[in-house]
Design a protein around this motif. Structure first.
Motif, short mmCIF file in Angstrom:
data_model
loop_
_atom_site.label_atom_id
_atom_site.label_comp_id
_atom_site.label_asym_id
_atom_site.label_seq_id
_atom_site.Cartn_x
_atom_site.Cartn_y
_atom_site.Cartn_z
N GLU A 140 -9.24 17.17 -22.92
CA GLU A 140 -10.53 16.50 -23.06
C GLU A 140 -10.29 14.98 -23.05
O GLU A 140 -10.41 14.30 -24.05
N PRO A 141 -9.97 14.46 -21.89
CA PRO A 141 -9.50 13.07 -21.82
C PRO A 141 -10.58 12.00 -21.88
O PRO A 141 -10.29 10.84 -22.11
N GLY A 142 -11.84 12.35 -21.62
CA GLY A 142 -12.88 11.33 -21.59
C GLY A 142 -12.84 10.52 -20.31
O GLY A 142 -12.25 10.93 -19.30
N PHE A 143 -13.45 9.33 -20.34
CA PHE A 143 -13.54 8.50 -19.14
C PHE A 143 -12.39 7.52 -19.09
O PHE A 143 -12.16 6.73 -20.01
N SER A 144 -11.63 7.54 -17.99
CA SER A 144 -10.54 6.60 -17.77
C SER A 144 -10.26 6.54 -16.28
O SER A 144 -9.94 7.57 -15.67
N GLU A 145 -10.40 5.36 -15.69
CA GLU A 145 -10.18 5.19 -14.26
C GLU A 145 -9.34 3.95 -13.99
O GLU A 145 -9.42 2.95 -14.71
N VAL A 146 -8.55 4.02 -12.93
CA VAL A 146 -7.73 2.90 -12.48
C VAL A 146 -8.10 2.60 -11.03
O VAL A 146 -8.22 3.53 -10.22
N GLU A 147 -8.27 1.33 -10.73
CA GLU A 147 -8.52 0.93 -9.34
C GLU A 147 -7.53 -0.16 -8.96
O GLU A 147 -7.33 -1.13 -9.69
N VAL A 148 -6.90 0.03 -7.80
CA VAL A 148 -5.98 -0.96 -7.23
C VAL A 148 -6.62 -1.54 -5.99
O VAL A 148 -7.12 -0.79 -5.14
N ALA A 194 -1.27 14.49 -3.66
CA ALA A 194 -1.63 13.85 -2.40
C ALA A 194 -2.55 12.67 -2.68
O ALA A 194 -3.61 12.84 -3.29
N PHE A 195 -2.14 11.49 -2.25
CA PHE A 195 -2.95 10.29 -2.47
C PHE A 195 -3.91 10.11 -1.29
O PHE A 195 -3.72 9.27 -0.42
N GLU A 196 -4.95 10.93 -1.31
CA GLU A 196 -6.02 10.87 -0.31
C GLU A 196 -7.31 11.25 -1.02
O GLU A 196 -7.29 11.93 -2.06
N CYS A 214 -9.93 6.30 -1.51
CA CYS A 214 -8.66 5.90 -0.91
C CYS A 214 -8.97 5.26 0.44
O CYS A 214 -9.06 5.94 1.46
N ASP A 215 -9.17 3.95 0.42
CA ASP A 215 -9.54 3.19 1.61
C ASP A 215 -8.33 2.38 2.07
O ASP A 215 -8.16 1.22 1.71
N ALA A 216 -7.47 3.02 2.85
CA ALA A 216 -6.22 2.39 3.27
C ALA A 216 -6.50 1.20 4.19
O ALA A 216 -7.37 1.28 5.05
N TRP A 236 0.84 -1.20 0.00
CA TRP A 236 0.00 0.00 0.00
C TRP A 236 0.87 1.25 0.00
O TRP A 236 0.63 2.19 -0.78
N ALA A 237 1.89 1.29 0.85
CA ALA A 237 2.78 2.44 0.89
C ALA A 237 3.51 2.62 -0.44
O ALA A 237 3.72 3.76 -0.90
N ALA A 238 3.87 1.53 -1.09
CA ALA A 238 4.59 1.61 -2.35
C ALA A 238 3.75 2.22 -3.46
O ALA A 238 4.28 2.85 -4.38
N VAL A 239 2.41 2.04 -3.39
CA VAL A 239 1.55 2.54 -4.47
C VAL A 239 0.84 3.84 -4.11
O VAL A 239 0.13 4.40 -4.95
N THR A 240 1.02 4.36 -2.89
CA THR A 240 0.35 5.60 -2.50
C THR A 240 1.28 6.68 -1.97
O THR A 240 0.86 7.81 -1.77
N SER A 241 2.55 6.37 -1.75
CA SER A 241 3.51 7.35 -1.26
C SER A 241 4.28 7.93 -2.45
O SER A 241 4.98 7.19 -3.14
N PRO A 242 4.14 9.23 -2.74
CA PRO A 242 4.84 9.80 -3.90
C PRO A 242 6.33 9.50 -3.91
O PRO A 242 6.90 9.21 -4.97
N GLY A 243 6.98 9.54 -2.75
CA GLY A 243 8.41 9.27 -2.71
C GLY A 243 8.75 7.86 -3.11
O GLY A 243 9.79 7.60 -3.73
N ARG A 244 7.87 6.91 -2.80
CA ARG A 244 8.13 5.52 -3.16
C ARG A 244 7.69 5.21 -4.59
O ARG A 244 8.34 4.42 -5.28
N ILE A 245 6.61 5.83 -5.06
CA ILE A 245 6.16 5.61 -6.43
C ILE A 245 7.27 5.97 -7.42
O ILE A 245 7.49 5.28 -8.42
#
Length: 210
Positions: free
Chosen positions: A96-104, A61-63, A81-83, A42-51
């Protein structure tokens, strides 16, 4: 080449679709297990310094309600963001990016192991999907998950070495095997076999330059 084959086999891939307002979004799903605890992943995918140590430099901010921007790549809002279990964000390019979402999604799998799922849903122009199929984004996510795995295993990625690796025979072999795996997942989703084969070839050519 054995390591490449092993990395490809560690990932389960699926191709599908789901409603996105009045349109249909294409989906790609990647699932694998990492030899690290949920809190660490979780920290690896939500901490900017680690990403920035396994993917790309990122600001924000990943919140829930926050925003992020990957250097030279996608940006968007943090939708959930449900840690330490679930992260959902918009994955947007251009004005104008349209619809695009990512879920981990993360879940503990035994002691010190984490089941990792990434789903990318996007409304894709039919011409683009017809040419490349799911491999256009799928190969990129395979590369990201490979980087995450190496980071979790050894704690860091040298940026210069990582960039040099992108054009190495090992990397080209990985992209080729990844493209083939996405072609198989596309065919398994019900796509016409000839269309899946053509999309696989186009995807591999795009990533490898062959």
């Amino acid at each position: 080449m054995t390591e490449i084959a092993d990395e490809i086999e560690r990932v389960h891939r699926a191709v599908g679709s789901r409603p996105a307002g009045t349109e249909e979004a294409r989906t790609v799903l990647l699932r694998r297990t990492y030899g690290a605890g949920v809190a660490d992943v979780w920290a690896a995918v939500t901490s900017p310094g680690r990403i920035g140590r396994w993917f790309l430099p990122v600001s924000g901010a990943f919140e829930a309600g926050g925003h992020y921007q990957l250097e030279g790549n996608a940006g968007g809002g943090i939708l959930a963001c449900d840690a330490p279990r679930r992260l959902r964000l918009s994955w947007l390019f251009g004005p104008e990016p349209g619809f695009s979402e990512v879920e981990v999604r993360l879940a503990a799998e035994g002691s010190g192991r984490t089941a990792f799922e990434l789903e990318h849903a996007a409304v894709v122009p039919e011409e683009f999907w017809g040419r490349f199929g799911p491999g256009a984004v799928g190969v990129g996510w395979d590369l990201a998950l490979l980087g995450l795995g190496r980071y979790l295993a050894d704690g860091g990625v040298d940026r210069a070495r990582a960039e040099a690796w992108q054009t190495s025979p090992e990397a080209l072999g990985f992209m080729t095997r990844s493209g083939e795996a996405w072609g198989a997942a596309y065919a398994a989703s019900g796509a016409d076999p000839e269309a899946a084969a053509a999309a696989t070839a186009a995807t591999i050519a795009f990533y490898t330059g062959t």
